[in-house]
Motif scaffolding. Structure first.
Motif, short mmCIF file in Angstrom:
data_model
loop_
_atom_site.label_atom_id
_atom_site.label_comp_id
_atom_site.label_asym_id
_atom_site.label_seq_id
_atom_site.Cartn_x
_atom_site.Cartn_y
_atom_site.Cartn_z
N ASP A 128 64.72 66.21 35.20
CA ASP A 128 66.00 66.82 34.85
C ASP A 128 65.89 67.48 33.47
OD1 ASP A 128 67.99 66.63 36.93
OD2 ASP A 128 67.73 64.45 36.79
N HIS A 129 66.90 68.31 33.16
CA HIS A 129 66.85 69.10 31.92
C HIS A 129 67.11 68.24 30.68
CE1 HIS A 129 66.49 73.08 33.65
NE2 HIS A 129 67.39 72.76 34.56
N SER A 130 66.59 68.73 29.55
CA SER A 130 66.82 68.05 28.27
C SER A 130 68.15 68.52 27.66
CB SER A 130 65.65 68.30 27.32
OG SER A 130 65.53 69.68 27.01
N ALA B 211 57.30 71.38 30.20
CA ALA B 211 57.96 72.09 29.09
C ALA B 211 58.22 73.52 29.52
CB ALA B 211 57.08 72.04 27.84
N SER B 212 59.46 73.98 29.30
CA SER B 212 59.83 75.33 29.74
C SER B 212 60.68 76.03 28.69
CB SER B 212 60.65 75.28 31.04
OG SER B 212 60.03 74.51 32.03
N VAL B 213 60.57 77.36 28.70
CA VAL B 213 61.43 78.20 27.85
C VAL B 213 62.67 78.57 28.64
CG1 VAL B 213 61.63 80.46 26.74
CG2 VAL B 213 59.49 79.15 26.53
N HIS B 214 63.86 78.29 28.08
CA HIS B 214 65.11 78.65 28.76
C HIS B 214 66.03 79.47 27.87
CE1 HIS B 214 64.27 74.92 31.30
NE2 HIS B 214 64.34 75.89 32.17
N SER B 215 65.65 79.67 26.59
CA SER B 215 66.53 80.39 25.68
C SER B 215 65.73 81.47 24.97
CB SER B 215 67.11 79.42 24.65
OG SER B 215 66.04 78.83 23.92
N CYS C 121 56.02 67.98 41.25
CA CYS C 121 56.12 67.56 39.85
C CYS C 121 57.27 68.20 39.08
CB CYS C 121 54.82 67.86 39.11
SG CYS C 121 53.39 67.03 39.80
N HIS C 122 58.16 68.89 39.75
CA HIS C 122 59.27 69.53 39.02
C HIS C 122 60.47 69.65 39.95
CE1 HIS C 122 60.64 73.33 36.51
NE2 HIS C 122 61.62 72.46 36.72
N LEU C 123 61.49 68.83 39.73
CA LEU C 123 62.71 68.88 40.54
C LEU C 123 63.85 68.19 39.80
CD1 LEU C 123 62.95 65.77 42.12
CD2 LEU C 123 60.77 66.69 42.94
N GLY D 117 56.17 75.00 32.48
CA GLY D 117 57.04 75.43 33.59
C GLY D 117 57.27 76.93 33.60
N HIS D 118 57.45 77.51 34.79
CA HIS D 118 57.78 78.95 35.00
C HIS D 118 57.55 79.80 33.76
CE1 HIS D 118 61.69 77.95 33.13
NE2 HIS D 118 61.95 77.10 34.11
N CYS D 119 56.26 80.11 33.49
CA CYS D 119 55.86 80.61 32.17
C CYS D 119 56.50 81.94 31.76
CB CYS D 119 54.34 80.67 32.06
SG CYS D 119 53.54 81.81 33.19
N MET E 246 60.69 64.82 32.57
CA MET E 246 61.79 65.66 32.11
C MET E 246 61.28 67.09 32.03
SD MET E 246 64.23 65.25 28.75
CE MET E 246 65.78 64.67 29.44
N GLU E 247 62.17 68.05 32.30
CA GLU E 247 61.88 69.44 31.99
C GLU E 247 62.46 69.68 30.61
OE1 GLU E 247 63.57 72.56 34.42
OE2 GLU E 247 62.19 74.05 33.58
N VAL E 248 61.59 69.60 29.62
CA VAL E 248 62.01 69.65 28.22
C VAL E 248 62.04 71.10 27.75
CG1 VAL E 248 61.46 68.84 25.91
CG2 VAL E 248 60.92 67.41 27.86
N GLU F 105 63.19 83.20 43.85
CA GLU F 105 63.64 84.21 42.88
C GLU F 105 62.78 84.18 41.61
OE1 GLU F 105 64.79 81.25 43.14
OE2 GLU F 105 66.31 80.68 41.65
N ARG F 106 61.89 83.21 41.51
CA ARG F 106 61.00 83.15 40.33
C ARG F 106 59.57 83.54 40.70
NH1 ARG F 106 62.77 80.83 35.56
NH2 ARG F 106 64.56 79.42 35.64
N LEU F 107 58.95 82.79 41.64
CA LEU F 107 57.52 82.98 41.98
C LEU F 107 56.74 83.31 40.70
CD1 LEU F 107 57.72 84.76 45.43
CD2 LEU F 107 56.91 82.44 44.96
N THR G 125 58.31 72.88 43.30
CA THR G 125 59.46 73.60 43.88
C THR G 125 60.56 73.89 42.86
OG1 THR G 125 60.51 71.53 44.53
CG2 THR G 125 59.11 72.63 46.16
N ASP G 126 60.65 73.09 41.78
CA ASP G 126 61.79 73.24 40.87
C ASP G 126 63.09 73.14 41.69
OD1 ASP G 126 63.34 73.75 38.63
OD2 ASP G 126 62.52 75.76 38.25
N ALA G 127 63.09 72.22 42.66
CA ALA G 127 64.22 72.10 43.60
C ALA G 127 65.46 71.58 42.88
CB ALA G 127 63.84 71.16 44.74
#
Ligand SMILES: [Zn+2]
Ligand SMILES: [Zn+2]
Length: 340
Positions: A135-137, A203-207, A103-105, A233-235, A178-180, A271-273, A294-296
């Motif tokens: 894909d990313h927002s 939904a993921s935090v990237h910033s 569900c995430h690639l 995503g990757h909390c 989407m990975e928003v 590198e995340r796990l 996988t976030d491949a």
């Protein structure tokens, strides 16, 4: 095996091994050269040991091309194939056997290295029934995130590719998603209308990963409570050995995930796990739903699910709480029920 097939397989294995981008790039470049070069010229150059005269072909890549043309599996490929195998414990095997999708690639539409078609072909080879393209927002400009116009174009492209897949006789589907980005105030980086169009929203935090813990908790809970969000995503955002986990109150966040039916992603990237074991056990205690994703960003990385499966087994995640053990239709019923 043609030189093209051999190079593609080497790239797949290097991505699976999370090799340095420089190493992978050499083989990607060689692949381009092989595709651009007349096959007769390529064969002559291989015979006369003149492949390295071509710009973009070095000793290792020349070796792979030469051996493939000679009709043998290149020795470098045999070595990397063996070295990059993904291990799976007995405990994890039950989880891996139950998984029916990912569900995430990502694809080349944002920061992935492979086309949607190539990702789908690998997912089919792995036995998946579906994959959600996330894909990313737009806000994540470094990752070439998609604005609404590009996302709309991507949805049309997915329709087209799904038709091709069906015509080829595969019962496999690409689901839209989407990975928003979760913005600093907990809002999402996509309009509610577009969010409503997607099959699955991660939904993921990237910033601002280092923001104050209280603010980060509010930010994450806001996103988790958003009816359009299906998966967190990757909390923690950690990068093992490089970046510590973000500071937030996991009790609030996981209670919200359970309350608002937002699945907690078990991110398989080595590198995340993410989440770490203690947090994963806590999420289990809260009765959360999960996904093992996988976030491949490359075809080889689609093989990383065993890493998350082992983690799930270690932390006693109930298999029937893992969303991607569901069929595509069951998954859609779940995400749409939540969005209603
Ligand atoms: Zn991400
Ligand atoms: Zn991602």
């Amino acid at each position: 095996m043609t030189p093209e097939e051999a190079l593609l397989r080497v790239i797949h294995c290097l991505d699976r091994a999370l090799a340095s981008p420089y190493k992978t790039r050499a083989f990607v470049r060689a692949l381009e050269v092989v595709r651009e070069t007349d096959p007769v010229e390529l064969a002559e150059r291989a015979r006369d040991e003149r492949l390295t005269e071509l710009d973009g072909i070095g000793d290792s890549t020349a070796g792979v091309i030469t051996e493939a043309l000679a009709g043998v599996v290149p020795s470098y490929l045999r070595q990397i194939e063996a070295e990059s195998q993904i291990e799976l414990t007995d405990g994890g095997a039950a989880y891996r056997a139950a998984l029916r999708g990912d569900c995430h690639l990502h694809s080349t539409w944002s920061d992935g290295g492979a086309s949607i078609e190539a990702m789908a072909a690998t997912a089919i080879d792995l036995g998946h029934e579906y994959m959600v393209l996330t894909d990313h927002s737009a806000r994540l400009t470094v990752a070439h995130g998609l604005n609404e116009e590009r996302l709309a174009n991507q949805l049309a492209e997915i329709d087209r590719i799904n038709d091709e897949i069906a015509t080829a006789g595969h019962s496999f589907r690409i689901l839209t998603g989407m990975e928003v980005d979760i913005l600093e105030d907990g809002a999402l980086d996509l309009s509610p209308d577009m969010l409503g169009e997607l099959d699955v929203v991660v939904a993921s935090v990237h910033s601002k990963l280092r923001m104050d813990g209280k603010q980060m908790t509010e930010r994450m809970v806001m996103a988790v409570a958003n009816p359009h969000v299906d998966i967190l995503g990757h909390c923690t955002g950690r990068m093992i050995g490089k970046r510590p986990p973000s500071d937030f109150d996991a009790d609030y966040v996981f209670a919200a995930c359970a309350r608002f039916h937002t699945a907690v992603e078990i991110n398989c990237r080595p590198e995340r796990l993410d989440p770490p074991r203690d947090l994963l056990r806590l999420a289990v205690d809260y009765g959360c739903w999960f996904t093992i994703d996988t976030d491949a960003h490359a075809t080889g990385q689609l093989e990383w699910q065993p890493l998350g499966c082992d983690r799930a087994a270690e932390c006693d995640v109930p298999i029937d709480r893992i969303l991607n053990t569901k069929s595509a239709d069951e998954l859609l019923a779940w995400t749409h029920a939540v969005a209603a």
